[in-house]
Design a protein around this motif. Structure first.
Motif, PDB file in Angstrom:
ATOM      1  N   LEU A  44      32.195  34.125  36.812  1.00  0.00           N
ATOM      2  CA  LEU A  44      32.679  34.054  38.507  1.00  0.00           C
ATOM      3  C   LEU A  44      33.757  33.459  38.942  1.00  0.00           C
ATOM      4  CD1 LEU A  44      31.690  33.517  41.499  1.00  0.00           C
ATOM      5  CD2 LEU A  44      30.744  31.062  40.587  1.00  0.00           C
ATOM      6  N   ALA A  45      34.767  32.845  37.975  1.00  0.00           N
ATOM      7  CA  ALA A  45      36.222  32.202  38.285  1.00  0.00           C
ATOM      8  C   ALA A  45      37.087  33.277  37.813  1.00  0.00           C
ATOM      9  CB  ALA A  45      36.370  31.119  37.106  1.00  0.00           C
ATOM     10  N   VAL A  46      36.478  34.512  36.854  1.00  0.00           N
ATOM     11  CA  VAL A  46      37.104  35.094  37.019  1.00  0.00           C
ATOM     12  C   VAL A  46      37.655  35.619  38.131  1.00  0.00           C
ATOM     13  CG1 VAL A  46      37.626  36.921  35.516  1.00  0.00           C
ATOM     14  CG2 VAL A  46      37.526  35.303  33.988  1.00  0.00           C
ATOM     15  N   GLY A  47      36.058  36.357  37.803  1.00  0.00           N
ATOM     16  CA  GLY A  47      36.081  37.297  39.158  1.00  0.00           C
ATOM     17  C   GLY A  47      36.531  36.834  40.848  1.00  0.00           C
ATOM     18  N   VAL A  48      36.847  35.880  41.152  1.00  0.00           N
ATOM     19  CA  VAL A  48      37.038  35.345  41.803  1.00  0.00           C
ATOM     20  C   VAL A  48      38.687  35.341  42.153  1.00  0.00           C
ATOM     21  CG1 VAL A  48      38.115  32.671  43.288  1.00  0.00           C
ATOM     22  CG2 VAL A  48      35.239  33.951  42.843  1.00  0.00           C
ATOM     23  N   VAL A  49      39.049  34.782  41.119  1.00  0.00           N
ATOM     24  CA  VAL A  49      40.752  34.824  40.654  1.00  0.00           C
ATOM     25  C   VAL A  49      41.453  36.154  40.757  1.00  0.00           C
ATOM     26  CG1 VAL A  49      42.805  34.384  38.981  1.00  0.00           C
ATOM     27  CG2 VAL A  49      41.126  32.904  39.157  1.00  0.00           C
TER      28      VAL A  49
END
Length: 484
Positions: A44-49
């Protein structure tokens, strides 16, 4: 004629393709969350960034490729406003000075492009700390007539070599190409160079005999000073404020400017801040020299030199330099019918950056825009890629043509129309009777003709308007009335 929306959509698609792991990571995070995986926060963090970087990257690259001038680009600080006829040019510095060399004038008799073959295509190339990289600097062959007849205080005691001609190749910074077009250069002549003209043998002269062999004339070492050449050519404006506060415009007073350069050089350098030299900020002895020089030219006024010396056709490089051709311009019918129109602007300032494109350097510029509705002009600061063939005619004009949005909230530089108005490409009209008329460059007639075509949503993507063409028949009457 491209639009900003089309360019932005193209960059959005490209950024999405390059950063596709971002949306893919969001899908993986959703699947992991639905299955109760505690590590779902990692994708999720990778996708948001990565997903957030897509619109940011697309907007930044689209703004660079399609440089609109919007309200955010308006100059807010008006405390140091430029005059209408001001042009400040921050050119690359010249090479190291040679104390024994003489600072003199040289006239450009002929010029031809030897090489300009940078690596890359239409992409932006950025360097660190190098403002004139060799691969983005055209190599030009120049035939010069050097006027080394004395008068340089820095080389006192050195014998002048007199007037002579030479041909050599020099790299010319793009910002200083107009000095070649104008035909006036400031150069250093080194009398101690190994290839300087040799003196005749005094022993042979005393015997009254000749050796029977004439020594071949050997040229002196000549080094052009490009920023000073742009000043001598009149591309850069120059004013002097004396100790009593009086301002004198010395632009294109080549004789006085050359003397000022010699004074500045003898003093170890005088900074030209903007376009003005304030004598009150100089050392007393330097200010005294400037004052004496001003008194001499006040007693014997100097007529301004022409924007270009005779024989410009032998040194024009616009046909060989990259940057595109001029045209009356394409028109999108929807844009014209909604109120889109052309606006004239003028460059007030150009300064180099470390970014280049094949067809021109990327410059920090300040433009004065004059709205078509008669509202007060305003200044805008924008980083633009300026074509090199336009830079070659800066001694003639700094005018530029903008396409205004229907709501007049944004502007885009129209380089084909700018090239036509500036004289980079000659404009021609063929009358219904077949008579070919060449329009004077930089004329109001040419400007009014371009606006007439736009007002009728009429595209002419070439520099030739042939009124014999059937699709141009409706405009034949207004065009001929304008030309007469």
């Amino acid at each position: 004629m491209r639009s900003y929306t089309g360019v932005l959509i193209g960059h959005l698609l490209f950024a999405t393709l390059c950063l596709f792991p971002g949306p893919l990571a969001l899908v993986v995070a959703w699947i992991a969350w639905t299955e109760g995986d505690d590590r779902a926060w990692i994708p999720l963090a990778v996708g948001v960034v990565l997903s957030a970087a897509i619109p940011f990257t697309a907007h930044r690259s689209a703004r660079q490729e399609f440089p609109r001038i919007t309200r955010r680009d308006r100059v807010k600080d008006t405390t140091a406003a430029y005059a209408d006829d001001t042009f400040v040019l921050w050119a690359p510095r010249s090479g190291p000075d040679v104390p024994e060399a003489r600072l003199v004038r040289a006239d450009v008799l002929e010029a031809s492009l030897v090489r300009y073959e940078p690596d890359g295509e239409g992409t932006f190339t950025t360097y660190g700390g190098d403002y004139a990289p060799a691969e983005f600097t055209p190599l030009v062959r120049l035939r010069l007539r050097v006027r080394d007849t004395g008068g340089d205080a820095r080389a006192e005691g050195a014998a002048p070599t007199g007037e002579f001609e030479l041909t050599d190749e020099w790299p010319v910074p793009p910002l200083c190409l107009s000095a070649v077009t104008a035909g006036r250069l400031a150069v250093l002549v080194d009398p101690r160079a190994p290839d300087a003209p040799a003196e005749p043998d005094p022993r042979a002269k005393a015997r009254g005999r000749s050796t029977g062999k004439a020594s071949p004339p050997v040229r002196a070492k000549v080094t052009p000073l490009w920023p000073r050449s742009a000043l001598l050519a009149g591309t850069r404006t120059c004013r002097v404020v004396d100790l009593e506060g009086r301002t004198t415009d010395v632009t294109r007073r080549s004789g006085r400017q050359l003397e000022q350069m010699r004074l500045s050089r003898a003093a170890g350098g005088v900074e030209l801040v903007g376009d003005t030299i304030h004598l009150g900020r100089l050392a007393p002895e330097t200010a005294a020299g400037y004052t004496a020089l001003a008194d001499r030219f006040r007693a014997f006024p100097e007529e301004p030199s022409p924007p270009t010396e005779p024989g410009e056709e032998a040194r024009r490089l616009t046909d060989d330099l990259p940057g595109g051709e001029g045209a009356f311009g394409a028109v999108r019918r929807g844009w014209a019918r909604r109120g889109g129109h052309l606006v004239r602007a003028r460059f007030l300032r150009m300064s180099g950056t470390t970014t280049f494109q094949v067809h021109g350097p990327v410059l920090d510029t300040v433009l004065r825009i004059r709205p078509a509705d008669g509202s007060p002009p305003f200044d805008a600061a924008r980083r633009l890629t300026v074509p090199m063939n336009y830079l070659a005619v800066l001694n003639h004009t700094r005018d530029v043509v903008l396409r205004a949005a229907p709501d007049s909230g944004s502007f885009v530089v129209d380089w084909p129309r700018t090239h036509l108005l500036a004289g980079v490409t000659p404009a021609e009209v063929v009358t219904p009777a077949g008579l070919e008329l060449l329009l004077p460059p930089r004329s109001d007639t040419l400007w009014h003709l371009m606006t007439l075509l736009v007002s009728h949503a009429h595209s002419v993507p070439t520099p030739v308007l042939d009124l014999r063409d059937r699709r141009h028949h409706p405009l034949a009457g207004p065009v001929m009335e304008l030309l007469t």
